[in-house]
Design a protein around this motif. Structure first.
Motif, mmCIF file in Angstrom:
data_model
loop_
_atom_site.group_PDB
_atom_site.id
_atom_site.type_symbol
_atom_site.label_atom_id
_atom_site.label_comp_id
_atom_site.label_asym_id
_atom_site.label_seq_id
_atom_site.Cartn_x
_atom_site.Cartn_y
_atom_site.Cartn_z
ATOM 1 N N PRO A 95 0.811 -1.211 0.000
ATOM 2 C CA PRO A 95 0.000 0.000 0.000
ATOM 3 C C PRO A 95 0.850 1.270 0.000
ATOM 4 N N ILE A 96 0.195 2.386 -0.212
ATOM 5 C CA ILE A 96 0.904 3.659 -0.331
ATOM 6 C C ILE A 96 1.723 3.921 0.927
ATOM 7 N N ASN A 97 3.042 4.110 0.728
ATOM 8 C CA ASN A 97 3.954 4.384 1.830
ATOM 9 C C ASN A 97 5.047 5.318 1.313
ATOM 10 N N LEU A 98 6.017 5.582 2.134
ATOM 11 C CA LEU A 98 7.037 6.545 1.754
ATOM 12 C C LEU A 98 7.826 6.092 0.524
ATOM 13 N N LEU A 104 7.270 7.886 -6.954
ATOM 14 C CA LEU A 104 6.419 8.739 -7.779
ATOM 15 C C LEU A 104 6.909 10.186 -7.824
ATOM 16 N N TRP A 105 7.282 10.722 -6.673
ATOM 17 C CA TRP A 105 7.580 12.152 -6.564
ATOM 18 C C TRP A 105 9.018 12.462 -6.136
ATOM 19 N N GLY A 106 9.773 11.459 -5.712
ATOM 20 C CA GLY A 106 11.136 11.700 -5.278
ATOM 21 C C GLY A 106 11.276 12.193 -3.857
ATOM 22 N N VAL A 107 10.196 12.255 -3.095
ATOM 23 C CA VAL A 107 10.285 12.696 -1.700
ATOM 24 C C VAL A 107 11.048 11.653 -0.891
ATOM 25 N N THR A 108 11.710 12.092 0.174
ATOM 26 C CA THR A 108 12.558 11.173 0.949
ATOM 27 C C THR A 108 12.270 11.191 2.439
ATOM 28 N N THR A 109 11.430 12.087 2.908
ATOM 29 C CA THR A 109 11.141 12.157 4.341
ATOM 30 C C THR A 109 9.630 12.235 4.552
ATOM 31 N N PRO A 110 9.155 11.859 5.746
ATOM 32 C CA PRO A 110 7.724 12.004 6.033
ATOM 33 C C PRO A 110 7.238 13.446 5.875
ATOM 34 N N GLY A 111 8.076 14.411 6.268
ATOM 35 C CA GLY A 111 7.679 15.805 6.133
ATOM 36 C C GLY A 111 7.476 16.216 4.688
ATOM 37 N N LEU A 162 -19.498 3.240 -4.737
ATOM 38 C CA LEU A 162 -19.086 2.263 -3.726
ATOM 39 C C LEU A 162 -18.845 2.941 -2.379
ATOM 40 N N PRO A 163 -19.077 2.213 -1.279
ATOM 41 C CA PRO A 163 -18.840 2.807 0.042
ATOM 42 C C PRO A 163 -17.356 2.965 0.338
ATOM 43 N N ALA A 164 -17.013 3.992 1.091
ATOM 44 C CA ALA A 164 -15.616 4.259 1.432
ATOM 45 C C ALA A 164 -15.012 3.154 2.279
ATOM 46 N N SER A 165 -15.842 2.358 2.960
ATOM 47 C CA SER A 165 -15.331 1.300 3.839
ATOM 48 C C SER A 165 -14.450 0.316 3.092
ATOM 49 N N ILE A 166 -14.668 0.143 1.795
ATOM 50 C CA ILE A 166 -13.873 -0.804 1.004
ATOM 51 C C ILE A 166 -12.413 -0.376 0.979
ATOM 52 N N ILE A 167 -12.151 0.900 0.751
ATOM 53 C CA ILE A 167 -10.774 1.380 0.609
ATOM 54 C C ILE A 167 -10.144 1.720 1.953
ATOM 55 N N ARG A 168 -10.954 1.995 2.944
ATOM 56 C CA ARG A 168 -10.405 2.322 4.262
ATOM 57 C C ARG A 168 -9.697 1.141 4.915
ATOM 58 N N ARG A 169 -9.919 -0.052 4.389
ATOM 59 C CA ARG A 169 -9.234 -1.235 4.894
ATOM 60 C C ARG A 169 -7.733 -1.186 4.629
ATOM 61 N N ILE A 170 -7.316 -0.374 3.655
ATOM 62 C CA ILE A 170 -5.919 -0.363 3.209
ATOM 63 C C ILE A 170 -5.197 0.818 3.843
ATOM 64 N N PRO A 171 -4.057 0.588 4.506
ATOM 65 C CA PRO A 171 -3.363 1.690 5.178
ATOM 66 C C PRO A 171 -2.669 2.639 4.208
ATOM 67 N N ILE A 172 -2.476 3.873 4.651
ATOM 68 C CA ILE A 172 -1.649 4.871 3.966
ATOM 69 C C ILE A 172 -0.612 5.318 4.992
ATOM 70 N N ARG A 173 0.676 5.122 4.672
ATOM 71 C CA ARG A 173 1.728 5.407 5.651
ATOM 72 C C ARG A 173 2.746 6.389 5.083
ATOM 73 N N LEU A 174 3.249 7.260 5.946
ATOM 74 C CA LEU A 174 4.317 8.174 5.564
ATOM 75 C C LEU A 174 5.623 7.721 6.191
ATOM 76 N N THR A 175 5.850 6.409 6.211
ATOM 77 C CA THR A 175 7.095 5.797 6.662
ATOM 78 C C THR A 175 7.521 4.796 5.600
ATOM 79 N N TRP A 176 8.693 4.175 5.830
ATOM 80 C CA TRP A 176 9.183 3.161 4.890
ATOM 81 C C TRP A 176 8.558 1.785 5.152
ATOM 82 N N ASP A 177 7.610 1.711 6.059
ATOM 83 C CA ASP A 177 6.931 0.452 6.364
ATOM 84 C C ASP A 177 6.005 0.104 5.197
ATOM 85 N N ASP A 178 6.354 -0.952 4.463
ATOM 86 C CA ASP A 178 5.572 -1.320 3.282
ATOM 87 C C ASP A 178 4.720 -2.564 3.496
#
Length: 375
Positions: A95-98, A104-111, A162-178
């Motif tokens: 899922p989407i993580n750092l 995609l964008w070249g960012v390297t930090t959570p900030g 579709l209800p948002a509950s379907i996609i809310r199951r998937i995490p979005i993280r701003l760390t390197w935890d994939d």
């Protein structure tokens, strides 16, 4: 009447309930229309590789009782799911993580990632559907790459419907935890899911009959036990009195290949013009190395009567229709216990079905529910 319970469906709900009843001294007859036990969890060994015949099943939970229960019937390996998404000619971490945002964008930090996301998020304060929710979290570019095409294929309808509950199951993280899942307990049965079910149903008080269609034998089966536990489609049980609930189904294409096909258990195909949603390379669930491999491509399709109903479509209309059946069950069939993904018409994960079955068995058998539980 030889049995205390007749259970319809040898998937997780029926099998767990059967085991709990059997250990409480009850006689159980468990039937399934398929030729095998384990429901959609069914696995089959091909060239030493456990193949998940009805799509990949990755066990994960924070519920300690559920985890300890599963460990009674199988050792679990240390698999942690990390997904790859193919969009066009590019591959992304998901899922989407750092790492995703760096690719995609070249960012390297959570900030840096948060600052970029703040630029692209849509200002939707009260999202009312799946599309609005994900746009409010990550904006259009990430939505178009990871969600729009895949979701449209998977559910056969515009994400706006579709209800948002379907996609809310998937995490979005701003760390390197994939990792795909946040749960404390995760893994795959070391000897395959079918072996786990064989152990689960190995009890003197349980009789299993496969290849038995409930509706072709309904009168005899309902007379064969004092109580019926039904984990099939609730609308079908009532003869579609109020109309048919909607489901999505799947078609699978499996082939044997040489070597290592993709280097990961699952690669999602997010392009809407690619007809399948993902490619599964089964040996990676067991972290195996082998000269050959087995892959499966999943093609979502509309559910048709007589096919396999995989995913309940719990939009507003179907939820209202299910409530009609739920009330009908309570008023006209108080002696029938409905459960599982199809009986409850809920998009349950495996651990949720086990928890539901354990709770239902506790209530049915008069067993105090343990206090040590977590979501």
């Amino acid at each position: 009447m030889a049995n205390d319970y007749v259970l319809v469906g040898a998937g997780l709900f029926g099998s767990v309930f059967a085991r709990q009843a059997a250990e409480a001294g009850k006689r159980v007859l468990l039937v399934d229309r398929r030729s095998h036990i384990a429901g959609n969890c069914y696995s089959e060994r091909v060239e030493g590789i456990d193949v998940h015949r009805y799509g990949p099943h990755i066990f994960h939970t924070n519920n300690e009782r559920v985890w300890e229960y599963v460990l009674r019937f199988t050792p679990m390996n240390a698999y942690r799911h990390r997904c790859v998404v193919r969009h066009g000619e590019r591959l992304f971490s998901f899922p989407i993580n750092l790492l995703t945002l760096h690719q995609l964008w070249g960012v390297t930090t959570p900030g840096e990632a948060e600052a970029k996301l703040a630029e692209v998020r849509e200002p939707i304060s009260q999202p009312s559907n799946l599309e609005e929710w994900i746009l409010s979290q990550v904006g259009h570019e990430l939505y178009d790459i990871f969600v729009r095409g895949y979701t449209t294929k998977q559910w056969g309808r515009d994400p706006k419907l579709l209800p948002a509950s379907i996609i809310r199951r998937i995490p979005i993280r701003l760390t390197w935890d994939d990792r795909y899942f946040n749960d404390r307990f995760q893994g795959i049965p070391e000897n395959g899911y079918t072996a786990m079910f064989e152990n689960l149903l190995d009890h003197d008080n349980i009789e299993v009959q496969t290849g038995v269609d409930f509706f072709e034998n309904q009168k005899e089966l309902e007379a064969a036990g004092e109580r019926l536990v039904y984990s099939g489609k609730i609308d079908e049980y009532f003869g579609y009195r109020f109309g048919a609930l909607e489901y999505r189904s799947l078609r699978f294409e499996t082939e044997r290949v040489a070597g290592d096909h993709q280097g990961a258990a699952i690669v999602n195909s997010a392009d809407v013009n690619v007809p399948y949603t993902r490619t599964v390379e089964h040996k990676h669930f067991a972290m195996q190395t082998s000269e050959n491999s087995v892959i499966t491509r999943e093609f979502p399709q509309a559910y048709k009567p007589g096919g396999e109903a995989f995913y309940p479509i719990r939009d507003e209309a179907n939820t209202a229709l299910f409530e009609q059946y739920n009330q009908l069950a309570k008023t006209t069939k108080p002696g029938v216990l409905f459960g599982g993904r199809l009986g409850s018409y809920r998009y349950y994960d495996m651990h949720q079905v086990i928890a539901e079955a354990l709770t239902a068995a506790d209530r049915e058998l008069g067993v105090p529910t343990p206090l040590r539980r977590s979501a």
